[in-house]
Design a protein around this motif. Structure first.
Motif, PDB file in Angstrom:
ATOM      1  N   ARG A   1      47.848  34.461  52.440  1.00  0.00           N
ATOM      2  CA  ARG A   1      47.969  33.226  51.855  1.00  0.00           C
ATOM      3  C   ARG A   1      48.398  31.873  53.381  1.00  0.00           C
ATOM      4  O   ARG A   1      47.480  31.452  53.376  1.00  0.00           O
TER       5      ARG A   1
ATOM      6  N   ASN B   1      43.678  32.694  47.473  1.00  0.00           N
ATOM      7  CA  ASN B   1      44.398  32.639  46.908  1.00  0.00           C
ATOM      8  C   ASN B   1      44.314  34.448  46.238  1.00  0.00           C
ATOM      9  O   ASN B   1      42.925  34.834  45.686  1.00  0.00           O
TER      10      ASN B   1
ATOM     11  N   ILE C   1      43.670  35.841  43.026  1.00  0.00           N
ATOM     12  CA  ILE C   1      44.229  35.738  41.143  1.00  0.00           C
ATOM     13  C   ILE C   1      44.002  36.671  40.635  1.00  0.00           C
ATOM     14  O   ILE C   1      44.340  36.877  39.728  1.00  0.00           O
TER      15      ILE C   1
ATOM     16  N   ILE D   1      46.256  36.449  37.111  1.00  0.00           N
ATOM     17  CA  ILE D   1      47.523  35.528  38.661  1.00  0.00           C
ATOM     18  C   ILE D   1      48.937  36.858  38.811  1.00  0.00           C
ATOM     19  O   ILE D   1      49.753  36.103  38.521  1.00  0.00           O
TER      20      ILE D   1
ATOM     21  N   ALA E   1      39.944  38.085  45.261  1.00  0.00           N
ATOM     22  CA  ALA E   1      40.590  36.540  46.319  1.00  0.00           C
ATOM     23  C   ALA E   1      39.166  35.564  46.156  1.00  0.00           C
ATOM     24  O   ALA E   1      38.236  35.986  46.070  1.00  0.00           O
TER      25      ALA E   1
END
Length: 751
Positions: free
Chosen positions: A618, A624, A626, A637, A652
């Protein structure tokens, strides 16, 4: 027999030379293509070392190689992908071909060639090699790069443009003038052929594969795939198109089936084999005598080709709105002269509008640019980085694609129009092609067949029967051409919008579709029977009324459309079910620079067992995570406290730039696994004597041989073999034992 031996001899020479020189290429860290071409040059007939190779045999070997390479490309790059990037690829290839056409004519004029020779040279210089660039991308591991799809798409469009150029240049060479009618006919013929093959293939082949699924072993599936490929090659040749086009079309059809990826894997080694044969055959075409005699034209054409393609390909990609980085990589990748240039040059020589020396000159230019292709591709990264450093930020911002802003209402209405037009033109084109195919089938077969089986009936009645049969077969497709429940739904959505243009545009679309159907009906009638205009109009009204009255029965044929769409979307729907997150993100952010990246974690990953919060993803890349796919279980998530284990697949999400950094971070922390050197294995036997204190009177548990990397695998006692004795087994004098394990330890026990 001599011919068979000669064939085997040629293949042996080609493969041995290819193997030797690709090993040298690997050792010198050079692209494999260069090794193939050098091998071909040395064993080719021009040097005289192996005179059994003829121009015909070289052409045949290269043709087989092209078939497999283009079949593989079709399996990886389907028509649906081509449609998605269609406008960008078309603009890129169009700008490049037009620009290089002008460069070729200018270069020919400068060198003092005739206007006709300069015209043909212009046609040659716009054609990059699909096969060579694909092979270079495979060898260099670049096929998954974001710009590769656009490059492959533009190469496919170039091949289609080359087919049209062959018609255009041959017409000009024979008549001395441009005939637009023949050019339009050639375009129509090409489009009709591709659509008809795709339509029949998507309808028939998936159904066949489903029915035969339980019988399709890997061997049979491979044979079926290759058989279908060569069948389409034969069909393409029969209707006047190249083998490469036929192979690509069949590969694209199979790519839409669930078995497409499996066929790609099964035929991969065969594609590599015949791909090598193709590149060796290219090297065989090099004539050192021609290079020595015409070195100056070769150098001039080579420089103009590389610089011109680099310039116009870059401009084309920028005009297509694909950004500076993609434009630079496309320009450097496409700077090469392809095999269609040979075909165009051969056409010019066969029509006696070009001097004979031009053909080997073009081959020499192609081979030289093939040598430079891998190095030009490698220059794409530093050239792009340099431009980003020296160009002002404002210029870069103008060159890169801009995000579009939409209001919710306008965007929703645009989506409805998009869906409507997609369904409308799909119906119009597909069913029009089927009706045209029915009419052509009638003209080719039925018109001659009916008089033969009904010799005593007058020609007028025979023509009327022919007309009724053709009309009867066409009616269901004419009905489907103008009826779609999906379209009616979109009509209703657009009519309730407070936009006066919607009603006029919808009226125009309906009128256009009905006009197409009426014209088909009129043509079928007029081409079979001679009637007055009034009777023809009445007959058309009758047919239209008949279709309307029997619409319920006709509606049963809607299954044809549904089956086609189901087969067309089957693979995509299966992938959507398997990867719902990826597809939802890609669908929603299709017009933006937001994408999904999948990375599988191996056991040598530096952060195994660590949480996502402890990893540098990050903060260093901006992406992110996910979703984490872990066997049959998924974590959607995931929180920062979620650990990562070997075999996990990380999904990602981020921009293209962020995902590139993410892959770099992963690669840095997940080095390739290097196999550890294992101790040498050994097995030996010995007889236990009275002085052998290690074994005599002791059990296996007492000795504990496993601690030193050994074990007793069998014992002979009193002439009987005891396999794998248990831990409490006690050794006696005269037992013969066999010890296996690390060689040094075995030797120590058996000394």
């Amino acid at each position: 027999m001599n011919a068979e031996i000669n064939l085997v001899t040629e293949l042996a020479i080609i493969l041995i030379a290819a193997g030797v020189f690709t090993l040298l290429s690997k050792a010198l860290k050079q692209p494999l293509i260069l090794g193939y071409i050098v091998a071909g040059f040395l064993v080719g007939p021009k040097l005289g070392l192996f005179p059994q190779f003829s121009a015909e045999s070289i052409h045949e070997w290269s043709e087989i190689g092209i078939i497999f390479l283009l079949f593989g490309l079709g399996l990886e790059f389907s028509f649906k992908k081509l449609i998605r990037i269609g406008s960008s690829a078309f603009i890129t290839s169009g700008v490049k071909c037009v620009g290089m056409f002008a460069i070729g004519m200018l270069t020919g004029s400068i060198m003092g060639w005739t206007p006709m020779e300069s015209l043909f040279l212009g046609g040659m210089l716009g054609m990059s090699s699909t096969t060579i660039i694909i092979k270079a991308y495979e060898d260099m591991g670049l096929k998954d790069k974001p710009y590769s799809t656009l490059i492959f798409g533009s190469l496919v469009f170039e091949d289609l443009i080359a087919v049209l150029l062959l018609v255009l240049l041959s017409t000009i060479a024979v008549t001395g003038k441009f005939e637009g009618g023949k050019m339009l006919f050639a375009i129509g013929k090409l489009v009709f052929f591709i659509i008809l093959c795709f339509l029949i293939g998507i309808y028939v082949i998936p159904l066949f594969l489903k029915k035969a699924k339980k019988y399709l072993s890997d061997e049979i599936l491979m044979l079926v795939g290759i058989g279908l490929c060569f069948s389409m090659v034969v069909i393409a040749n029969l209707v006047g198109f190249s083998s490469a086009l036929g192979a690509f079309v069949m590969g694209s059809i199979l790519a839409e089936t669930l078995e497409g990826e499996k066929i790609l894997k099964l035929t991969g080694n065969i594609k590599d084999l015949f791909g090598a044969i193709f590149f060796v055959s290219v090297g065989m075409m090099v004539d050192p005598a021609v290079i020595a005699q015409y070195w100056l034209p070769i150098i001039i054409i080579t420089i103009m080709t590389m610089l011109g393609i680099l310039l116009f390909s870059t401009i084309g990609v920028l005009l297509a709105g694909q950004g500076l980085d993609t434009a630079v990589h496309a320009g450097f990748s496409l700077a090469q002269l392809g095999e269609f240039a040979f075909i165009i040059a051969g056409l010019g020589c066969s029509l006696d509008v070009m001097r004979d020396f031009i053909y080997p000159v073009i081959i020499a230019v192609s081979v030289i640019t093939t040598f430079t292709t891998p190095y030009m591709i490698k220059l794409g990264d530093p050239a792009s980085a340099w431009l980003y450093r020296v160009l002002p930020a404002k210029v870069i911002a103008n060159l890169n694609p801009k995000r579009k802003n939409f209001t919710v209402d306008s965007k929703a209405e645009q989506n409805v129009w998009k869906k409507l037009l997609k369904s409308y033109f799909l119906n119009l084109v597909l069913f029009s092609v089927i009706v045209i195919a029915v009419i052509m089938g009638d003209r080719m077969f039925l018109k001659d067949f009916l008089p033969g089986i009904m010799p005593s009936i007058s020609s007028g009645i025979v023509n009327a029967i022919d007309c009724l049969i053709t009309m009867g077969v066409s009616l269901p497709f004419l009905y489907l051409l103008g009826n779609s429940n999906t379209e009616m739904k979109h009509y209703g959505e657009l009519l309730v919008k407070k936009n006066p243009w919607n009603r006029w545009l919808l009226t125009f679309l309906i009128a256009l579709r009905e006009a197409v159907a009426v014209n088909f009906i009129a043509y079928i009638i007029i081409s079979h029977v001679r009637l007055s205009a009034v009777i023809i109009i009445l007959f058309i009204v009758f047919v239209v009324a008949f279709i309307w009255l029997t619409r319920r029965s006709m509606g049963k044929f809607a299954n044809l459309r549904e089956t086609f769409l189901e087969n067309l979307n089957e693979k995509e729907m299966e992938e959507r079910r398997a990867s719902p997150v990826t597809y939802q993100v890609n669908d929603i952010f299709a017009r933006y620079d937001i994408k999904i990246c999948r990375i599988q974690i191996t056991q040598n990953f530096a952060f195994i067992g660590k949480t996502l919060r402890e990893m540098p993803f990050r903060r260093t890349t901006g992406v992110n995570i996910i979703k984490i796919v872990r066997g049959t279980h998924s974590v959607t998530i995931p929180s920062g406290a979620e650990p990562v284990y070997p075999g996990d697949v990380l999904l990602a999400v981020g921009t293209e730039e962020q995902l590139v950094k993410f892959r770099e971070v992963i690669d840095e922390n997940m080095p390739a696994m290097v196999p550890q050197e294992e101790p040498e294995f050994g097995i030996d036997s010995m007889e236990i004597g009275e002085d052998n204190a290690i074994f005599l009177g002791k059990s296996l548990r007492d000795i504990n041989m496993r601690a030193s990397g050994c074990m007793v695998v069998s014992v002979m006692r009193d002439g009987e073999i005891i396999a794998n004795p248990h831990a409490e087994f006690t050794f006696r004098e005269h037992d013969i034992i066999w010890i296996a394990g690390e060689k040094d330890s075995v030797s120590w026990y058996c000394k």
